[in-house]
Motif scaffolding. Structure first.
Motif, PDB file in Angstrom:
ATOM      1  N   PRO A  68       0.825  -1.200   0.000  1.00 44.61           N
ATOM      2  CA  PRO A  68       0.000   0.000   0.000  1.00 44.61           C
ATOM      3  C   PRO A  68       0.866   1.261   0.000  1.00 44.61           C
ATOM      4  O   PRO A  68       1.986   1.240   0.491  1.00 44.61           O
ATOM      5  CB  PRO A  68      -0.801  -0.120   1.304  1.00 44.61           C
ATOM      6  N   ALA A  69       0.299   2.305  -0.567  1.00 43.79           N
ATOM      7  CA  ALA A  69       1.005   3.577  -0.651  1.00 43.79           C
ATOM      8  C   ALA A  69       1.211   4.163   0.744  1.00 43.79           C
ATOM      9  O   ALA A  69       0.364   4.009   1.632  1.00 43.79           O
ATOM     10  CB  ALA A  69       0.220   4.553  -1.514  1.00 43.79           C
ATOM     11  N   TRP A  70       2.362   4.833   0.894  1.00 41.79           N
ATOM     12  CA  TRP A  70       2.663   5.487   2.166  1.00 41.79           C
ATOM     13  C   TRP A  70       1.605   6.544   2.457  1.00 41.79           C
ATOM     14  O   TRP A  70       1.069   7.196   1.549  1.00 41.79           O
ATOM     15  CB  TRP A  70       4.043   6.156   2.078  1.00 41.79           C
ATOM     16  N   THR A  71       1.315   6.733   3.711  1.00 39.85           N
ATOM     17  CA  THR A  71       0.389   7.765   4.152  1.00 39.85           C
ATOM     18  C   THR A  71       0.961   8.428   5.401  1.00 39.85           C
ATOM     19  O   THR A  71       1.743   7.804   6.143  1.00 39.85           O
ATOM     20  CB  THR A  71      -1.013   7.181   4.448  1.00 39.85           C
ATOM     21  N   THR A  72       0.578   9.661   5.633  1.00 40.09           N
ATOM     22  CA  THR A  72       1.062  10.356   6.829  1.00 40.09           C
ATOM     23  C   THR A  72       0.561   9.689   8.109  1.00 40.09           C
ATOM     24  O   THR A  72       1.087   9.952   9.173  1.00 40.09           O
ATOM     25  CB  THR A  72       0.646  11.844   6.805  1.00 40.09           C
ATOM     26  N   ASP A  73      -0.409   8.799   7.993  1.00 40.31           N
ATOM     27  CA  ASP A  73      -0.852   8.039   9.166  1.00 40.31           C
ATOM     28  C   ASP A  73       0.274   7.144   9.687  1.00 40.31           C
ATOM     29  O   ASP A  73       0.221   6.697  10.828  1.00 40.31           O
ATOM     30  CB  ASP A  73      -2.064   7.163   8.829  1.00 40.31           C
ATOM     31  N   TRP A  74       1.269   6.877   8.855  1.00 46.23           N
ATOM     32  CA  TRP A  74       2.372   5.999   9.253  1.00 46.23           C
ATOM     33  C   TRP A  74       3.443   6.740  10.050  1.00 46.23           C
ATOM     34  O   TRP A  74       4.373   6.126  10.552  1.00 46.23           O
ATOM     35  CB  TRP A  74       3.007   5.346   8.027  1.00 46.23           C
ATOM     36  N   LEU A  75       3.344   8.062  10.144  1.00 45.57           N
ATOM     37  CA  LEU A  75       4.266   8.814  11.002  1.00 45.57           C
ATOM     38  C   LEU A  75       4.046   8.389  12.446  1.00 45.57           C
ATOM     39  O   LEU A  75       2.918   8.300  12.915  1.00 45.57           O
ATOM     40  CB  LEU A  75       3.972  10.314  10.904  1.00 45.57           C
ATOM     41  N   SER A  76       5.129   8.150  13.144  1.00 46.68           N
ATOM     42  CA  SER A  76       5.006   7.760  14.549  1.00 46.68           C
ATOM     43  C   SER A  76       4.616   8.965  15.404  1.00 46.68           C
ATOM     44  O   SER A  76       4.808  10.120  14.991  1.00 46.68           O
ATOM     45  CB  SER A  76       6.329   7.183  15.052  1.00 46.68           C
ATOM     46  N   GLU A  77       4.079   8.686  16.575  1.00 47.85           N
ATOM     47  CA  GLU A  77       3.760   9.777  17.508  1.00 47.85           C
ATOM     48  C   GLU A  77       5.042  10.507  17.900  1.00 47.85           C
ATOM     49  O   GLU A  77       5.048  11.731  18.027  1.00 47.85           O
ATOM     50  CB  GLU A  77       3.034   9.244  18.742  1.00 47.85           C
ATOM     51  N   LYS A  78       6.118   9.750  18.062  1.00 48.85           N
ATOM     52  CA  LYS A  78       7.419  10.354  18.381  1.00 48.85           C
ATOM     53  C   LYS A  78       7.837  11.301  17.252  1.00 48.85           C
ATOM     54  O   LYS A  78       8.319  12.404  17.499  1.00 48.85           O
ATOM     55  CB  LYS A  78       8.457   9.244  18.575  1.00 48.85           C
ATOM     56  N   GLY A  79       7.622  10.876  16.010  1.00 49.52           N
ATOM     57  CA  GLY A  79       7.953  11.713  14.869  1.00 49.52           C
ATOM     58  C   GLY A  79       7.112  12.978  14.819  1.00 49.52           C
ATOM     59  O   GLY A  79       7.621  14.064  14.523  1.00 49.52           O
ATOM     60  N   ARG A  80       5.828  12.837  15.102  1.00 49.12           N
ATOM     61  CA  ARG A  80       4.941  14.009  15.115  1.00 49.12           C
ATOM     62  C   ARG A  80       5.386  15.023  16.176  1.00 49.12           C
ATOM     63  O   ARG A  80       5.402  16.235  15.941  1.00 49.12           O
ATOM     64  CB  ARG A  80       3.494  13.580  15.370  1.00 49.12           C
ATOM     65  N   THR A  81       5.746  14.509  17.332  1.00 54.28           N
ATOM     66  CA  THR A  81       6.206  15.375  18.417  1.00 54.28           C
ATOM     67  C   THR A  81       7.501  16.081  18.026  1.00 54.28           C
ATOM     68  O   THR A  81       7.665  17.286  18.267  1.00 54.28           O
ATOM     69  CB  THR A  81       6.407  14.543  19.700  1.00 54.28           C
ATOM     70  N   LYS A  82       8.416  15.346  17.399  1.00 56.34           N
ATOM     71  CA  LYS A  82       9.682  15.941  16.963  1.00 56.34           C
ATOM     72  C   LYS A  82       9.457  17.007  15.898  1.00 56.34           C
ATOM     73  O   LYS A  82      10.105  18.051  15.910  1.00 56.34           O
ATOM     74  CB  LYS A  82      10.619  14.860  16.415  1.00 56.34           C
ATOM     75  N   LEU A  83       8.536  16.747  14.958  1.00 56.19           N
ATOM     76  CA  LEU A  83       8.230  17.739  13.919  1.00 56.19           C
ATOM     77  C   LEU A  83       7.765  19.051  14.555  1.00 56.19           C
ATOM     78  O   LEU A  83       8.247  20.130  14.207  1.00 56.19           O
ATOM     79  CB  LEU A  83       7.121  17.224  12.987  1.00 56.19           C
ATOM     80  N   GLU A  84       6.829  18.944  15.465  1.00 52.23           N
ATOM     81  CA  GLU A  84       6.267  20.142  16.088  1.00 52.23           C
ATOM     82  C   GLU A  84       7.332  20.893  16.891  1.00 52.23           C
ATOM     83  O   GLU A  84       7.402  22.121  16.829  1.00 52.23           O
ATOM     84  CB  GLU A  84       5.081  19.773  16.977  1.00 52.23           C
ATOM     85  N   ALA A  85       8.162  20.157  17.624  1.00 54.42           N
ATOM     86  CA  ALA A  85       9.227  20.807  18.402  1.00 54.42           C
ATOM     87  C   ALA A  85      10.228  21.502  17.486  1.00 54.42           C
ATOM     88  O   ALA A  85      10.863  22.484  17.876  1.00 54.42           O
ATOM     89  CB  ALA A  85       9.929  19.767  19.275  1.00 54.42           C
ATOM     90  N   TYR A  86      10.335  21.020  16.246  1.00 51.96           N
ATOM     91  CA  TYR A  86      11.252  21.587  15.263  1.00 51.96           C
ATOM     92  C   TYR A  86      10.632  22.785  14.529  1.00 51.96           C
ATOM     93  O   TYR A  86      11.300  23.495  13.809  1.00 51.96           O
ATOM     94  CB  TYR A  86      11.631  20.482  14.274  1.00 51.96           C
ATOM     95  N   GLY A  87       9.342  22.997  14.725  1.00 52.03           N
ATOM     96  CA  GLY A  87       8.666  24.132  14.095  1.00 52.03           C
ATOM     97  C   GLY A  87       7.887  23.775  12.848  1.00 52.03           C
ATOM     98  O   GLY A  87       7.467  24.651  12.094  1.00 52.03           O
ATOM     99  N   ILE A  88       7.652  22.482  12.627  1.00 49.41           N
ATOM    100  CA  ILE A  88       6.843  22.026  11.492  1.00 49.41           C
ATOM    101  C   ILE A  88       5.562  21.431  12.057  1.00 49.41           C
ATOM    102  O   ILE A  88       5.609  20.507  12.867  1.00 49.41           O
ATOM    103  CB  ILE A  88       7.590  20.962  10.655  1.00 49.41           C
ATOM    104  N   ALA A  89       4.427  21.980  11.633  1.00 49.09           N
ATOM    105  CA  ALA A  89       3.149  21.450  12.115  1.00 49.09           C
ATOM    106  C   ALA A  89       2.927  20.056  11.530  1.00 49.09           C
ATOM    107  O   ALA A  89       3.042  19.870  10.320  1.00 49.09           O
ATOM    108  CB  ALA A  89       2.016  22.385  11.722  1.00 49.09           C
TER     109      ALA A  89
END
Length: 157
Positions: free
Chosen positions: A87-108
């Motif tokens: 199956p095609a990649w989806t942003t649902d596959w981003l880990s919670e840890k990754g989401r938290t790191k993105l936000e701390a880095y300034g990317i929503a």
């Protein structure tokens, strides 16, 4: 580099891969991004299955090289990278840890509603889209109306 005489565990390989940064957003790992789909031993060959974020992703070759470099640096000489597009990649596959790191880095991080939930800098929900196009194809450019800071939004796919 020394050659591995015993096969590392699958858990160990996942840990090594979790230290490989995404070349476009180095604050998250390839594991955080969710593109490493499987790691398995097939006899003496380590097979790493990767699903690119999209077929035209310009970082695909760099990602493959970074995986090979990381694992060969750990002594794995018999390695095969397998590309799996379905199956095609989806942003649902981003880990919670990754989401938290993105936000701390300034990317929503991506949201199902298609826009950022809040400003990654001040937390305000008063945000406006500036452009559908951001610093990379997977991001859009937004701005907070309260702190006035611009920020990238990782598009929901």
């Amino acid at each position: 580099m020394s050659q591995v005489t015993t096969q590392p565990s699958i858990t160990q390989v996942w840990d090594w891969l979790d230290a490989v940064p995404d070349p476009e957003i180095p604050v998250i790992s390839l594991v955080d991004l969710g593109i490493i789909r499987d790691v398995a031993w097939e006899g003496k060959t380590l097979v790493v299955t990767v699903t690119p974020t999209y077929s035209g992703c310009p970082a695909t070759a760099v990602i493959a090289m970074d995986i090979e470099t990381a694992l060969r640096g750990r002594g794995i000489t018999d390695l095969r990278l397998k590309t799996q597009i379905s199956p095609a990649w989806t942003t649902d596959w981003l880990s919670e840890k990754g989401r938290t790191k993105l936000e701390a880095y300034g990317i929503a991080p991506p949201q199902p509603a298609g826009g950022p939930e809040k400003c990654p800098h001040c937390g305000s929900t008063h945000v406006t889209k500036v452009s559908q196009f951001g610093s990379t194809p997977c991001k859009a450019h937004w701005r907070c109306q309260d702190c006035l800071e611009p920020f990238d939004y990782f598009k929901c796919i």
